[in-house]
Design a protein around this motif. Structure first.
Motif, short mmCIF file in Angstrom:
data_model
loop_
_atom_site.label_atom_id
_atom_site.label_comp_id
_atom_site.label_asym_id
_atom_site.label_seq_id
_atom_site.Cartn_x
_atom_site.Cartn_y
_atom_site.Cartn_z
N HIS A 27 -10.73 4.10 8.55
CA HIS A 27 -9.84 3.47 7.58
C HIS A 27 -8.49 3.19 8.22
O HIS A 27 -8.02 3.97 9.04
CB HIS A 27 -9.65 4.43 6.39
CG HIS A 27 -8.55 4.03 5.45
ND1 HIS A 27 -7.22 4.27 5.71
CD2 HIS A 27 -8.59 3.40 4.25
CE1 HIS A 27 -6.50 3.80 4.70
NE2 HIS A 27 -7.30 3.27 3.81
N MET A 28 -7.90 2.07 7.85
CA MET A 28 -6.49 1.87 8.20
C MET A 28 -5.83 0.98 7.15
O MET A 28 -6.49 0.19 6.48
CB MET A 28 -6.32 1.31 9.60
CG MET A 28 -6.97 0.01 9.88
SD MET A 28 -6.40 -0.67 11.46
CE MET A 28 -7.14 0.41 12.65
N HIS A 29 -4.54 1.15 7.02
CA HIS A 29 -3.76 0.34 6.08
C HIS A 29 -2.53 -0.12 6.84
O HIS A 29 -1.76 0.72 7.33
CB HIS A 29 -3.38 1.19 4.86
CG HIS A 29 -2.44 0.51 3.92
ND1 HIS A 29 -2.79 -0.57 3.16
CD2 HIS A 29 -1.13 0.77 3.62
CE1 HIS A 29 -1.75 -0.95 2.43
NE2 HIS A 29 -0.74 -0.16 2.70
N VAL A 30 -2.36 -1.43 6.97
CA VAL A 30 -1.33 -1.91 7.89
C VAL A 30 0.05 -2.03 7.26
O VAL A 30 1.05 -2.16 7.96
CB VAL A 30 -1.68 -3.29 8.49
CG1 VAL A 30 -2.84 -3.19 9.43
CG2 VAL A 30 -1.90 -4.33 7.41
N GLY A 31 0.13 -2.04 5.94
CA GLY A 31 1.43 -2.25 5.32
C GLY A 31 1.23 -3.12 4.10
O GLY A 31 0.11 -3.37 3.69
N TRP A 32 2.30 -3.59 3.55
CA TRP A 32 2.15 -4.38 2.33
C TRP A 32 2.96 -5.65 2.42
O TRP A 32 3.86 -5.78 3.24
CB TRP A 32 2.49 -3.55 1.11
CG TRP A 32 3.90 -3.06 1.02
CD1 TRP A 32 4.61 -2.45 2.01
CD2 TRP A 32 4.75 -3.13 -0.11
NE1 TRP A 32 5.85 -2.12 1.55
CE2 TRP A 32 5.97 -2.53 0.25
CE3 TRP A 32 4.61 -3.63 -1.40
CZ2 TRP A 32 7.05 -2.42 -0.63
CZ3 TRP A 32 5.68 -3.51 -2.26
CH2 TRP A 32 6.87 -2.92 -1.88
N GLY A 33 2.57 -6.61 1.55
CA GLY A 33 3.27 -7.89 1.57
C GLY A 33 3.09 -8.60 2.90
O GLY A 33 4.03 -9.23 3.42
N VAL A 34 1.90 -8.52 3.48
CA VAL A 34 1.68 -9.10 4.80
C VAL A 34 1.79 -10.63 4.73
O VAL A 34 1.22 -11.27 3.84
CB VAL A 34 0.30 -8.68 5.35
CG1 VAL A 34 -0.02 -9.41 6.64
CG2 VAL A 34 0.28 -7.17 5.57
N GLN A 35 2.54 -11.19 5.68
CA GLN A 35 2.80 -12.63 5.69
C GLN A 35 1.79 -13.36 6.58
O GLN A 35 1.18 -12.75 7.47
CB GLN A 35 4.22 -12.89 6.19
CG GLN A 35 5.30 -12.22 5.35
CD GLN A 35 5.42 -12.84 3.96
OE1 GLN A 35 5.71 -14.01 3.81
NE2 GLN A 35 5.19 -12.02 2.92
N ALA A 36 1.65 -14.67 6.32
CA ALA A 36 0.66 -15.47 7.07
C ALA A 36 0.89 -15.37 8.58
O ALA A 36 -0.06 -15.33 9.36
CB ALA A 36 0.74 -16.92 6.62
N GLY A 37 2.15 -15.28 8.98
CA GLY A 37 2.47 -15.24 10.41
C GLY A 37 1.96 -14.00 11.12
O GLY A 37 1.92 -13.95 12.35
N ALA A 38 1.56 -12.98 10.36
CA ALA A 38 1.08 -11.73 10.98
C ALA A 38 -0.40 -11.81 11.35
O ALA A 38 -0.94 -10.86 11.95
CB ALA A 38 1.32 -10.55 10.04
N LEU A 39 -1.05 -12.92 11.01
CA LEU A 39 -2.51 -12.98 11.19
C LEU A 39 -2.96 -12.71 12.63
O LEU A 39 -3.90 -11.93 12.84
CB LEU A 39 -3.06 -14.31 10.66
CG LEU A 39 -4.56 -14.33 10.40
CD1 LEU A 39 -4.98 -13.24 9.44
CD2 LEU A 39 -5.00 -15.68 9.87
N PRO A 40 -2.32 -13.32 13.65
CA PRO A 40 -2.79 -13.05 15.01
C PRO A 40 -2.77 -11.56 15.35
O PRO A 40 -3.71 -11.03 15.96
CB PRO A 40 -1.81 -13.83 15.89
CG PRO A 40 -1.25 -14.90 15.00
CD PRO A 40 -1.25 -14.32 13.62
#
Ligand SMILES: Cc1ncc(COP(=O)(O)O)c(C=O)c1O
Length: 290
Positions: A93-106
């Motif tokens: 399991h992992m949770h990267v954070g919240w409110g992830v923006q499109a620019g974070a996709l790579p």
């Protein structure tokens, strides 16, 4: 940071857990009746989402390198540790954070590929859980990662893992589902000019909606009724809690507002509501929720 009391409650309910400390694994394994399988929560070690850009930088909302999760390079060691306790690791399991923006996709794609490789290396792992992270726009410049882009990139990055029979993907979206599920209507009770500007006070504060005070996340703030005629006013919008940071917005442009007017604050669901408190004895929110 689970207590034995928490863990026993989960065991009683037959809940499958993702744990992220040796302490919790050890204490969970010692509770009679626990499930034979467990998940490991990992530290994604990337910092994306709210709190990671300069404007909202705030260690309190950061996940990579935070208090959560085993380091990625300790996974095999922790699988062995769990095995020694009689537990089979079936989930990573992992949770990267919240409110992830499109620019974070790579960054996410890179992370998910590594995640899939880790999952493939551990035969007992049948589920990869990618946590939450999808958000809603808060500022005009926001471009949240869309569900379609998120799903497409997940399917692509995890395909080798997911094409193996018996393997599955889990996710835990929260904010995306419930943040937009309501708006907070407040009444203006004060309009006061001070050297620091015009202060508009309302009958709610960060006890009811913490987005601005706790996370530095701006809200959309509008008059409930059609705006009054007249030039826009630049105001600071203050809540009714005895804390200097209980300010919903600074230098906000509003149509003319009088005491007694109603304003709409949006969004108010998810963290806005669930982090409600009874601070300053305002509202009895927590008692009502309980
Ligand atoms: C482990 C975990 N999963 C899911 C979520 C929900 O995330 P979000 O609301 O950003 O989708 C959180 C939020 O803190 C979390 O800690």
């Amino acid at each position: 940071m689970l207590s034995d009391r928490d863990l026993r409650r989960f065991v009683d309910q037959g809940v499958h857990l993702n744990l992220d400390t040796r302490s919790a694994l050890r204490r969970y394994a010692a509770i009679p009746g626990h499930l034979p399988t467990v998940g490991l929560r990992l530290d994604p070690q990337v910092r994306v989402g709210w709190g990671e850009d300069q404007q909202t930088r705030n260690a309190r909302t950061s996940y990579g390198g935070s208090k959560f999760g085993f380091p990625l390079d300790q996974v095999e060691e922790m699988v062995e540790y769990a095995r020694g306790l009689g537990l089979v690791v079936d989930t990573l399991h992992m949770h990267v954070g919240w409110g992830v923006q499109a620019g974070a996709l790579p960054q996410l794609v890179d992370l998910w590929r590594r995640f899939a490789m880790l999952g493939a290396q551990i035969p007992s792992v049948s589920t990869l859980n990618v946590g939450g992270g999808l958000g809603v726009p808060h500022r005009p410049e926001d471009e949240p990662l869309s569900v379609a882009a998120w799903a497409g990139a997940l399917a692509d990055s995890l395909s080798a893992f997911l094409q193996t029979p018996g393997k599955s993907l889990a996710c835990e979206p929260g904010t995306f589902l419930v943040a937009p599920a309501g708006a907070l209507i407040v009444e203006v009770n004060t309009v006061e000019d001070r050297p620091s500007g015009r202060w508009v006070g309302v009958d709610a504060g960060h006890n009811i909606n913490v987005y601005a005070a706790h996370y530095g996340i701006p809200l959309v703030i509008l008059p409930l009724l059609p705006p009054r005629e007249g030039p826009a006013m630049r105001v600071h919008l203050a809540g009714n809690i005895n804390e200097a940071n209980d300010v919903f917005a600074r230098d906000l442009l509003l149509p003319p507002v009088l005491e007694g007017d109603l304003l709409v604050l949006y969004p108010c669901g998810a963290y806005g509501a669930s982090m409600a408190s009874d601070h300053c004895m305002r509202g009895g929110v927590v008692q009502r929720l309980l």
